[in-house]
Design a protein around this motif. Structure first.
Motif, PDB file in Angstrom:
ATOM      1  N   THR A 110      -6.576   4.230   3.672  1.00  6.43           N
ATOM      2  CA  THR A 110      -7.173   4.114   2.333  1.00  6.43           C
ATOM      3  C   THR A 110      -6.276   3.365   1.340  1.00  6.43           C
ATOM      4  O   THR A 110      -6.769   2.792   0.376  1.00  6.43           O
ATOM      5  CB  THR A 110      -7.545   5.476   1.664  1.00  6.43           C
ATOM      6  OG1 THR A 110      -6.359   6.237   1.422  1.00  6.43           O
ATOM      7  CG2 THR A 110      -8.501   6.269   2.533  1.00  6.43           C
ATOM      8  N   ARG A 111      -4.954   3.383   1.548  1.00  5.23           N
ATOM      9  CA  ARG A 111      -4.062   2.935   0.478  1.00  5.23           C
ATOM     10  C   ARG A 111      -2.812   2.298   1.088  1.00  5.23           C
ATOM     11  O   ARG A 111      -1.778   2.954   1.215  1.00  5.23           O
ATOM     12  CB  ARG A 111      -3.678   4.173  -0.366  1.00  5.23           C
ATOM     13  CG  ARG A 111      -3.007   3.829  -1.688  1.00  5.23           C
ATOM     14  CD  ARG A 111      -3.272   4.915  -2.704  1.00  5.23           C
ATOM     15  NE  ARG A 111      -4.715   4.975  -2.935  1.00  5.23           N
ATOM     16  CZ  ARG A 111      -5.521   5.975  -2.551  1.00  5.23           C
ATOM     17  NH1 ARG A 111      -5.038   7.049  -1.993  1.00  5.23           N
ATOM     18  NH2 ARG A 111      -6.810   5.892  -2.766  1.00  5.23           N
ATOM     19  N   PRO A 112      -2.886   1.019   1.463  1.00  2.00           N
ATOM     20  CA  PRO A 112      -1.725   0.372   2.083  1.00  2.00           C
ATOM     21  C   PRO A 112      -0.493   0.393   1.184  1.00  2.00           C
ATOM     22  O   PRO A 112      -0.611   0.455  -0.049  1.00  2.00           O
ATOM     23  CB  PRO A 112      -2.213  -1.064   2.310  1.00  2.00           C
ATOM     24  CG  PRO A 112      -3.690  -0.942   2.428  1.00  2.00           C
ATOM     25  CD  PRO A 112      -4.077   0.167   1.489  1.00  2.00           C
ATOM     26  N   ILE A 113       0.660   0.341   1.819  1.00  2.00           N
ATOM     27  CA  ILE A 113       1.919   0.335   1.083  1.00  2.00           C
ATOM     28  C   ILE A 113       2.592  -1.024   1.271  1.00  2.00           C
ATOM     29  O   ILE A 113       2.605  -1.581   2.368  1.00  2.00           O
ATOM     30  CB  ILE A 113       2.813   1.510   1.528  1.00  2.00           C
ATOM     31  CG1 ILE A 113       4.113   1.540   0.716  1.00  2.00           C
ATOM     32  CG2 ILE A 113       3.103   1.514   3.015  1.00  2.00           C
ATOM     33  CD1 ILE A 113       4.843   2.855   0.814  1.00  2.00           C
ATOM     34  N   TYR A 114       3.094  -1.566   0.148  1.00  2.00           N
ATOM     35  CA  TYR A 114       3.703  -2.899   0.146  1.00  2.00           C
ATOM     36  C   TYR A 114       5.080  -2.835  -0.508  1.00  2.00           C
ATOM     37  O   TYR A 114       5.229  -2.208  -1.558  1.00  2.00           O
ATOM     38  CB  TYR A 114       2.853  -3.867  -0.680  1.00  2.00           C
ATOM     39  CG  TYR A 114       1.385  -3.935  -0.302  1.00  2.00           C
ATOM     40  CD1 TYR A 114       0.951  -4.786   0.701  1.00  2.00           C
ATOM     41  CD2 TYR A 114       0.442  -3.149  -0.970  1.00  2.00           C
ATOM     42  CE1 TYR A 114      -0.399  -4.856   1.031  1.00  2.00           C
ATOM     43  CE2 TYR A 114      -0.912  -3.217  -0.640  1.00  2.00           C
ATOM     44  CZ  TYR A 114      -1.326  -4.071   0.360  1.00  2.00           C
ATOM     45  OH  TYR A 114      -2.657  -4.144   0.690  1.00  2.00           O
ATOM     46  N   PRO A 115       6.054  -3.543   0.028  1.00  2.00           N
ATOM     47  CA  PRO A 115       7.384  -3.575  -0.604  1.00  2.00           C
ATOM     48  C   PRO A 115       7.481  -4.570  -1.751  1.00  2.00           C
ATOM     49  O   PRO A 115       8.549  -4.730  -2.340  1.00  2.00           O
ATOM     50  CB  PRO A 115       8.311  -3.973   0.555  1.00  2.00           C
ATOM     51  CG  PRO A 115       7.445  -4.718   1.511  1.00  2.00           C
ATOM     52  CD  PRO A 115       6.032  -4.219   1.345  1.00  2.00           C
ATOM     53  N   ARG A 116       6.377  -5.241  -2.056  1.00  2.00           N
ATOM     54  CA  ARG A 116       6.325  -6.220  -3.145  1.00  2.00           C
ATOM     55  C   ARG A 116       4.849  -6.430  -3.459  1.00  2.00           C
ATOM     56  O   ARG A 116       3.986  -5.893  -2.752  1.00  2.00           O
ATOM     57  CB  ARG A 116       6.954  -7.554  -2.707  1.00  2.00           C
ATOM     58  CG  ARG A 116       6.172  -8.280  -1.617  1.00  2.00           C
ATOM     59  CD  ARG A 116       6.969  -9.398  -0.967  1.00  2.00           C
ATOM     60  NE  ARG A 116       7.963  -8.835  -0.074  1.00  2.00           N
ATOM     61  CZ  ARG A 116       7.737  -8.503   1.208  1.00  2.00           C
ATOM     62  NH1 ARG A 116       6.545  -8.716   1.751  1.00  2.00           N
ATOM     63  NH2 ARG A 116       8.668  -7.980   1.964  1.00  2.00           N
ATOM     64  N   VAL A 117       4.528  -7.204  -4.470  1.00  2.00           N
ATOM     65  CA  VAL A 117       3.121  -7.516  -4.742  1.00  2.00           C
ATOM     66  C   VAL A 117       2.601  -8.366  -3.579  1.00  2.00           C
ATOM     67  O   VAL A 117       3.190  -9.401  -3.263  1.00  2.00           O
ATOM     68  CB  VAL A 117       2.965  -8.268  -6.079  1.00  2.00           C
ATOM     69  CG1 VAL A 117       1.495  -8.594  -6.340  1.00  2.00           C
ATOM     70  CG2 VAL A 117       3.535  -7.434  -7.231  1.00  2.00           C
ATOM     71  N   PRO A 118       1.531  -7.924  -2.921  1.00  2.00           N
ATOM     72  CA  PRO A 118       1.090  -8.659  -1.726  1.00  2.00           C
ATOM     73  C   PRO A 118       0.433  -9.990  -2.062  1.00  2.00           C
ATOM     74  O   PRO A 118      -0.242 -10.130  -3.079  1.00  2.00           O
ATOM     75  CB  PRO A 118       0.064  -7.707  -1.094  1.00  2.00           C
ATOM     76  CG  PRO A 118      -0.447  -6.881  -2.225  1.00  2.00           C
ATOM     77  CD  PRO A 118       0.704  -6.723  -3.190  1.00  2.00           C
ATOM     78  N   SER A 119       0.641 -10.959  -1.181  1.00  2.00           N
ATOM     79  CA  SER A 119      -0.101 -12.220  -1.237  1.00  2.00           C
ATOM     80  C   SER A 119      -1.564 -11.937  -0.882  1.00  2.00           C
ATOM     81  O   SER A 119      -1.894 -10.854  -0.378  1.00  2.00           O
ATOM     82  CB  SER A 119       0.480 -13.195  -0.209  1.00  2.00           C
ATOM     83  OG  SER A 119       0.244 -12.682   1.096  1.00  2.00           O
ATOM     84  N   ASP A 120      -2.436 -12.925  -1.101  1.00  2.00           N
ATOM     85  CA  ASP A 120      -3.844 -12.758  -0.720  1.00  2.00           C
ATOM     86  C   ASP A 120      -3.984 -12.514   0.780  1.00  2.00           C
ATOM     87  O   ASP A 120      -4.812 -11.709   1.212  1.00  2.00           O
ATOM     88  CB  ASP A 120      -4.652 -13.997  -1.120  1.00  2.00           C
ATOM     89  CG  ASP A 120      -4.848 -14.072  -2.631  1.00  2.00           C
ATOM     90  OD1 ASP A 120      -4.804 -13.021  -3.295  1.00  2.00           O
ATOM     91  OD2 ASP A 120      -5.021 -15.197  -3.146  1.00  2.00           O
ATOM     92  N   ASN A 121      -3.176 -13.206   1.571  1.00  2.00           N
ATOM     93  CA  ASN A 121      -3.239 -12.999   3.026  1.00  2.00           C
ATOM     94  C   ASN A 121      -2.828 -11.596   3.410  1.00  2.00           C
ATOM     95  O   ASN A 121      -3.458 -10.941   4.242  1.00  2.00           O
ATOM     96  CB  ASN A 121      -2.302 -13.979   3.743  1.00  2.00           C
ATOM     97  CG  ASN A 121      -2.941 -15.342   3.920  1.00  2.00           C
ATOM     98  OD1 ASN A 121      -4.158 -15.481   3.859  1.00  2.00           O
ATOM     99  ND2 ASN A 121      -2.111 -16.349   4.139  1.00  2.00           N
ATOM    100  N   LEU A 122      -1.736 -11.107   2.820  1.00  3.06           N
ATOM    101  CA  LEU A 122      -1.250  -9.771   3.186  1.00  3.06           C
ATOM    102  C   LEU A 122      -2.229  -8.691   2.730  1.00  3.06           C
ATOM    103  O   LEU A 122      -2.505  -7.737   3.471  1.00  3.06           O
ATOM    104  CB  LEU A 122       0.146  -9.528   2.598  1.00  3.06           C
ATOM    105  CG  LEU A 122       0.812  -8.214   3.027  1.00  3.06           C
ATOM    106  CD1 LEU A 122       0.971  -8.136   4.548  1.00  3.06           C
ATOM    107  CD2 LEU A 122       2.189  -8.055   2.355  1.00  3.06           C
TER     108      LEU A 122
END
Ligand code: ARG
Ligand code: ZN
Length: 447
Positions: free
Chosen positions: A286-298
């Motif tokens: 439901t809620r992916p975790i990212y170490p930075r603001v994700p790109s559109d691809n990510l």
């Protein structure tokens, strides 16, 4: 560590029972998961102090025995200390050794039982065979918590193999200056004595590697956008860069719903931490975790995983291309949709790797071992496999296969063999040669 029960468990006369196995039988991670029972629900009450890294936990786990049991295991690293275990309300004897917590209890096949484990300690991440940090990763203001493939055992006891999915409730207490974000729907928030408890309900079944409890100085938003309840947590250091982060979800989910079928979960969103060296982004359910603001691809990659990986989960780690190949192909679809690059151009670029390159030596459905799960061939050759399938069966059958995969195995587990069978059934074509060349044989497949 051995501790004696205060009272004997009911039905402890079950002399016929045998111990459940200490692993689910996955060749890549032999001690992951456990045999002899199946878990339906976890209720995890956690209290965390970010400045001292002190965690106190009470895990209430509802399971059903699948054999006549004399004992069963849970996966939990022994850097955390178990203080007590009860089974159906009665104290149970237990031992901790490595990542195995063994509980003595006599249980009949089919019997539902509730285990309560009280534990505490200072959690640390583990290092994966590929060198990445996995599990409870401390940050300057809290925890970055990503658990694929084995981090879940670093912070709560469970049946930590992807085949035993369950629903979850997380009740997480942190200082008022911090926010605790988990999977599913935020159902309550209450404060007292300088501490706040966040309750999150994950109502659809989830594999434990997709759980997260991430803690930090987050800005939390909870809004319904385009019909999706969208809950985001953003590190305030990124507030400027992350403007509009919540609003980026609905368009991707709408497009993927049109291709893959309805979005499988009751909420969406993401956790954006500011941790440049922490490691990987993850499709936490439901809620992916990212170490930075994700790109559109990510962003598209992690949202595609909600169908492919989270709702439909592989049966074993060797089949991880069913996650990564599909999510990579979905990135290609989303880039095409936005007019950035056609899927064909993405395929051509990936296929242009020269035949002599080491890239082609790794077949995606047999990548070698646990150190090779997240390498390029699993992602890119996995995606190329889907494009080769599309070229062979045509668009109508191909998109029917994607939808059929998501609906047939919704909330369950499936294998590469299941995908082959479904693809042949929907297309009416024989596909074993194509699957074998693209997925199981080293070397560059001919077009
Ligand atoms: N599933 C994640 C993704 O593709 C990657 C996980 C990597 N895990 C690891 N231990 N290297 O978004
Ligand atoms: Zn992925």
């Amino acid at each position: 560590m051995l501790s004696l029960p205060l009272a004997s468990a009911p039905a402890s006369a079950g002399v016929a029972g045998t111990p459940g196995s200490p692993g689910a039988g996955d060749p890549y991670f032999p001690t992951q998961g456990n045999g002899g029972y199946d878990t339906q629900h976890y209720d995890l009450a956690l209290d965390y102090n970010p400045s001292s890294n002190a965690l106190q936990g009470a895990a209430t786990i509802t399971s059903r025995a699948t054999q006549d049991l004399s004992a069963f295991n849970l996966d939990l690293v022994d850097t955390l200390t178990v203080r007590s275990v009860t089974v159906n309300g009665a104290a149970a004897a237990f031992t901790q050794s490595g990542s195995e917590l063994t509980v003595t209890a006599a249980l009949a096949p089919g019997q539902t039982f509730t285990t309560v484990v009280r534990y505490d300690g200072k959690p640390t991440h583990v290092l994966d065979p590929d060198g990445s940090r996995d599990g409870w990763i401390r940050t300057s203001d809290g925890v970055y918590n990503a658990n694929e493939p084995q981090g879940a055992m670093t912070w709560y006891p469970g049946n930590h193999h992807m085949t035993d999915k369950a629903t979850y409730r997380f009740s997480v207490t942190v200082p008022d200056t911090r926010v605790a974000v988990a999977n599913g729907d935020l159902t309550s928030r209450s404060s007292g004595g300088g501490r706040t408890t966040y309750v999150w309900d994950a109502r659809q079944p989830m594999a434990s590697y997709l759980t997260t409890v991430s803690i930090g100085k987050f800005e939390l938003t909870d809004t319904t956008l385009g019909g999706y309840r969208t809950i985001t947590a953003v590190d305030p250091k990124l507030a400027g860069q992350a403007t509009g982060f919540a609003a980026r979800h609905a368009p991707v989910l709408d497009y993927f719903s049109s291709l893959f079928g309805p979005y499988p979960f009751s909420s969406t969103g993401g956790i954006v931490d500011h941790e440049p060296n922490v490691g990987y982004a993850l499709e936490t359910q439901t809620r992916p975790i990212y170490p930075r603001v994700p790109s559109d691809n990510l962003l598209a990659h992690e949202l595609a995983h909600q169908w492919f990986g989270d709702s439909v989960t592989p049966e074993r780690w060797q089949d991880i291309w069913l996650n990564e190949g599909f999510a990579t192909y979905a990135e290609w679809l989303w880039a095409d949709r936005r007019g950035v690059r056609t899927v064909q151009a993405a395929f051509d670029a990936a296929y242009a790797v020269p035949a002599g390159d080491a890239f082609w030596q790794t077949p995606p459905a047999d990548p070698g071992g646990p150190a090779d799960l997240f390498h390029d061939p699993v992602y890119d050759r996995g995606a190329m496999t889907l494009h080769a399938l599309r070229a062979k069966v045509g668009d109508t059958a191909f998109f029917a296969i994607l939808k059929g995969w998501a609906s047939t195995y919704r909330y369950g587990n499936a294998s590469t063999a299941d995908l082959l069978a479904l693809s042949e059934q929907i297309s009416g074509a024989r596909l074993d040669t194509l699957f074998d060349a693209w997925l199981f044989q080293p070397g560059k497949p001919a077009l």
